[in-house]
Design an enzyme around this catalytic site. Structure first.
Site, PDB file in Angstrom:
ATOM      1  N   ASN A  45       0.834  -1.206   0.000  1.00 45.65           N
ATOM      2  CA  ASN A  45       0.000   0.000   0.000  1.00 45.65           C
ATOM      3  C   ASN A  45       0.869   1.257   0.000  1.00 45.65           C
ATOM      4  O   ASN A  45       0.403   2.343   0.289  1.00 45.65           O
ATOM      5  CB  ASN A  45      -0.893   0.019   1.244  1.00 45.65           C
ATOM      6  CG  ASN A  45      -1.739  -1.222   1.341  1.00 45.65           C
ATOM      7  OD1 ASN A  45      -2.370  -1.616   0.371  1.00 45.65           O
ATOM      8  ND2 ASN A  45      -1.733  -1.865   2.501  1.00 45.65           N
ATOM      9  N   HIS A 131     -14.056  -2.381   6.070  1.00 48.36           N
ATOM     10  CA  HIS A 131     -12.864  -3.041   6.613  1.00 48.36           C
ATOM     11  C   HIS A 131     -13.160  -3.689   7.965  1.00 48.36           C
ATOM     12  O   HIS A 131     -13.977  -3.192   8.743  1.00 48.36           O
ATOM     13  CB  HIS A 131     -11.793  -1.965   6.790  1.00 48.36           C
ATOM     14  CG  HIS A 131     -10.426  -2.475   7.107  1.00 48.36           C
ATOM     15  ND1 HIS A 131      -9.930  -2.504   8.374  1.00 48.36           N
ATOM     16  CD2 HIS A 131      -9.450  -2.961   6.296  1.00 48.36           C
ATOM     17  CE1 HIS A 131      -8.690  -2.973   8.347  1.00 48.36           C
ATOM     18  NE2 HIS A 131      -8.374  -3.257   7.106  1.00 48.36           N
ATOM     19  N   GLU A 174     -16.224   3.624   3.516  1.00 46.42           N
ATOM     20  CA  GLU A 174     -14.832   3.917   3.178  1.00 46.42           C
ATOM     21  C   GLU A 174     -14.800   4.849   1.980  1.00 46.42           C
ATOM     22  O   GLU A 174     -15.710   4.824   1.162  1.00 46.42           O
ATOM     23  CB  GLU A 174     -14.084   2.611   2.834  1.00 46.42           C
ATOM     24  CG  GLU A 174     -13.924   1.741   4.044  1.00 46.42           C
ATOM     25  CD  GLU A 174     -13.236   0.404   3.772  1.00 46.42           C
ATOM     26  OE1 GLU A 174     -12.477   0.290   2.799  1.00 46.42           O
ATOM     27  OE2 GLU A 174     -13.470  -0.514   4.570  1.00 46.42           O
ATOM     28  N   SER A 178     -10.961  -1.051   0.308  1.00 44.61           N
ATOM     29  CA  SER A 178      -9.615  -1.615   0.309  1.00 44.61           C
ATOM     30  C   SER A 178      -9.487  -2.869  -0.545  1.00 44.61           C
ATOM     31  O   SER A 178      -8.418  -3.131  -1.074  1.00 44.61           O
ATOM     32  CB  SER A 178      -9.163  -1.902   1.740  1.00 44.61           C
ATOM     33  OG  SER A 178     -10.013  -2.851   2.348  1.00 44.61           O
ATOM     34  N   ASP A 203     -13.843   6.257   6.367  1.00 51.31           N
ATOM     35  CA  ASP A 203     -12.505   5.710   6.554  1.00 51.31           C
ATOM     36  C   ASP A 203     -11.773   5.910   5.231  1.00 51.31           C
ATOM     37  O   ASP A 203     -12.090   5.265   4.232  1.00 51.31           O
ATOM     38  CB  ASP A 203     -12.622   4.216   6.913  1.00 51.31           C
ATOM     39  CG  ASP A 203     -11.264   3.534   7.061  1.00 51.31           C
ATOM     40  OD1 ASP A 203     -10.291   4.002   6.457  1.00 51.31           O
ATOM     41  OD2 ASP A 203     -11.205   2.512   7.779  1.00 51.31           O
ATOM     42  N   HIS A 206      -7.253   4.331   2.155  1.00 49.42           N
ATOM     43  CA  HIS A 206      -6.622   4.193   0.835  1.00 49.42           C
ATOM     44  C   HIS A 206      -6.802   5.423  -0.047  1.00 49.42           C
ATOM     45  O   HIS A 206      -6.288   5.463  -1.164  1.00 49.42           O
ATOM     46  CB  HIS A 206      -7.172   2.958   0.110  1.00 49.42           C
ATOM     47  CG  HIS A 206      -6.737   1.677   0.738  1.00 49.42           C
ATOM     48  ND1 HIS A 206      -5.560   1.051   0.414  1.00 49.42           N
ATOM     49  CD2 HIS A 206      -7.294   0.941   1.724  1.00 49.42           C
ATOM     50  CE1 HIS A 206      -5.422  -0.038   1.151  1.00 49.42           C
ATOM     51  NE2 HIS A 206      -6.464  -0.131   1.952  1.00 49.42           N
ATOM     52  N   LYS A 237      -0.449   3.832   4.818  1.00 42.44           N
ATOM     53  CA  LYS A 237      -0.571   3.489   3.393  1.00 42.44           C
ATOM     54  C   LYS A 237       0.204   4.504   2.561  1.00 42.44           C
ATOM     55  O   LYS A 237       1.426   4.480   2.597  1.00 42.44           O
ATOM     56  CB  LYS A 237      -2.019   3.296   3.058  1.00 42.44           C
ATOM     57  CG  LYS A 237      -2.395   1.915   3.614  1.00 42.44           C
ATOM     58  CD  LYS A 237      -3.769   1.555   3.864  1.00 42.44           C
ATOM     59  CE  LYS A 237      -3.759   0.230   4.627  1.00 42.44           C
ATOM     60  NZ  LYS A 237      -5.018  -0.063   5.270  1.00 42.44           N
TER      61      LYS A 237
HETATM   62  C1  LIG Z   1      -5.480  -0.660   6.413  1.00 43.05           C
HETATM   63  C2  LIG Z   1      -6.815  -0.194   6.814  1.00 43.05           C
HETATM   64  C3  LIG Z   1      -7.087   0.141   8.149  1.00 43.05           C
HETATM   65  C4  LIG Z   1      -6.106  -0.112   9.253  1.00 43.05           C
HETATM   66  O1  LIG Z   1      -5.022   0.745   9.211  1.00 43.05           O
HETATM   67  P1  LIG Z   1      -3.645   0.304   9.912  1.00 43.05           P
HETATM   68  O2  LIG Z   1      -2.924   1.573  10.106  1.00 43.05           O
HETATM   69  O3  LIG Z   1      -2.980  -0.630   8.974  1.00 43.05           O
HETATM   70  O4  LIG Z   1      -4.013  -0.353  11.203  1.00 43.05           O
HETATM   71  C5  LIG Z   1      -8.326   0.661   8.446  1.00 43.05           C
HETATM   72  N1  LIG Z   1      -9.262   0.831   7.491  1.00 43.05           N
HETATM   73  C6  LIG Z   1      -9.031   0.496   6.204  1.00 43.05           C
HETATM   74  C7  LIG Z   1     -10.102   0.721   5.199  1.00 43.05           C
HETATM   75  C8  LIG Z   1      -7.821  -0.037   5.828  1.00 43.05           C
HETATM   76  O5  LIG Z   1      -7.589  -0.377   4.556  1.00 43.05           O
END
Ligand SMILES: *Cc1c(COP(=O)(O)O)cnc(C)c1O
Length: 389
Positions: A45, A131, A174, A178, A203, A206, A237
């Site tokens: 990522n 997620h 999101e 992801s 969220d 990405h 990421k």
């Molecule tokens: C990767 C991810 C997370 C978690 O983030 P980390 O910093 O890796 O713990 C949360 N939400 C989504 C949508 C993700 O892709």
């Protein structure tokens, strides 16, 4: 009696669902050394190459020399250092919000945030493809949880109309999904939330650094006002480091500092990581050419894959999932590519729904044209041999 772990693992094996760690013997770059052999990596990522960037590394090294390795305490006790404070200011400016609050990881940001936003009398409506950390967070909150069909605004509307007695509602989604790489229809979701007095939580793990003219994320891409939503994201990421953050109002930040257990009862992020994240945000802001290269690479690979006849998701991001349906076939294809020197992970249930196992390719700004051509060639061979195309 405990479970029979060995039997459980054997069961996973026969269903092609067993997962194993692969040890990288090299930093996160466009190539990756595994067992002494170098592969083209289509799996990270690290979209903008910031996980191993000279200026970001330098910021971490300097900060270790100035601040040491550990923060020594939780944020509220004695663990908040100048680099944490600066990072939160930089994040707030970058995200164009009043305030930001960082957490140990993106995962724990969700665990801290969602339960703080709503009580047991409330209702959470979450997209089916959210997620795992969001789903866990929604379960941790005591509110009623309902799941709406992926990106289905009409289904969401039906659920909003059924909410019954007036009660607080959170809509959770999101920015960039992801595992599918598609985008949530944020303007439509926001309109609906307004009509029903619900709060939209995004969220943008990405999306940050990737989407929008300035890389501010999916809401910039859609022209949504940051003041109208609650956003979280991760520093792990495109930002290339580690940690998570909330981007919102000063009062929400203050409230989380006082109530979010995932913030309070854990040691502060190492100060050098906070300094590195600030440096990465500076690179994102000052080097738009990186994002342009990312999108150039992404579009070239997307076109090549669809032209070859692969079945991709409705992706609109640098996440390029090739659907092959069965976990067996996904593993097989991943293995054939591995033998050809390309590392692409097979993604299987429970990470994705049954019958939608896939190869998930992710593109970076740092992939060379030659590397991507090589990937396309080997995918053509593997896809033909396994009758995926
Ligand atoms: C990767 C991810 C997370 C978690 O983030 P980390 O910093 O890796 O713990 C949360 N939400 C989504 C949508 C993700 O892709």
């Amino acid at each position: 009696m405990l479970r029979d772990f060995e039997q459980e693992i054997k069961d996973l094996d026969t269903r092609h669902l067993r997962r194993q760690l692969r040890i990288a013997e090299s930093p996160s770059e466009t190539t990756m050394i595994i067992k002494g052999r170098r592969f083209i990596a289509m799996a990270s990522n690290n979209y903008l190459g910031l996980a191993n960037h000279p200026a970001v590394n330098r910021a971490a090294i300097n900060a270790i020399e100035q601040w040491g390795v550990g923060a020594g305490a939780a944020r509220l006790i004695a663990g908040t250092m100048t680099p944490h404070h600066q990072l939160e200011q930089n994040l707030a400016r970058f995200k164009q919000v009043e305030a930001a609050l960082t957490f140990g990881t993106g995962y724990t940001t969700n665990l801290g945030l969602i339960p703080a936003l709503i009580d047991r009398d409330g209702l959470i409506l979450a997209d089916r493809y959210c997620h795992a950390s969001l789903i866990e967070a929604c379960r941790l909150a005591k509110a009623t949880l309902r799941v709406f069909h992926h990106n289905d605004v009409e289904h969401l509307e039906t659920l909003l109309k059924k909410r019954g007695t007036p009660r607080p509602v959170l809509v959770v989604t999101e920015g960039v999904f992801s595992m599918d790489g598609d985008l949530a229809p944020l303007p439509d979701l926001l309109t609906l939330c307004r009509q029903h007095e619900a709060t939209l939580v995004i969220d943008d793990a990405h999306g940050t650094g990737v989407m929008g003219k300035n890389g501010r994320g999916t809401i910039e891409h859609f022209g949504v006002n940051p003041q109208d939503v609650i956003q979280m994201g991760t520093l792990s990421k495109a930002i290339g480091t580690s940690g998570g953050y909330l981007a919102g109002t000063a009062s929400l930040k203050e409230y989380l500092i006082n109530t979010a257990k995932a913030f309070i009862y854990t040691t502060a992020q190492p100060p050098a990581i906070a300094a590195a994240a600030s440096a990465a945000i500076r690179v994102i802001q000052h080097e738009p050419a990186r994002r342009e290269r990312l999108w150039h690479n992404r579009n070239a690979l997307h076109t090549a894959l669809t032209d070859m006849g692969f079945h991709l998701t409705n992706t609109q991001s640098p996440i390029l999932p090739i659907i092959v349906k069965s976990p067996e076939r996904a593993v097989e294809m991943s293995q054939v590519l591995y033998e050809a020197g390309i590392y692409v992970p097979a993604i299987r249930p429970p990470t994705v729904p049954k019958g939608s196992s896939r190869l998930r390719l992710t593109v970076s700004s740092e992939h060379t044209e030659e590397q991507l051509e090589n990937v396309v060639q080997e995918l053509r061979k593997a896809g033909t041999a396994l009758r995926v195309i």
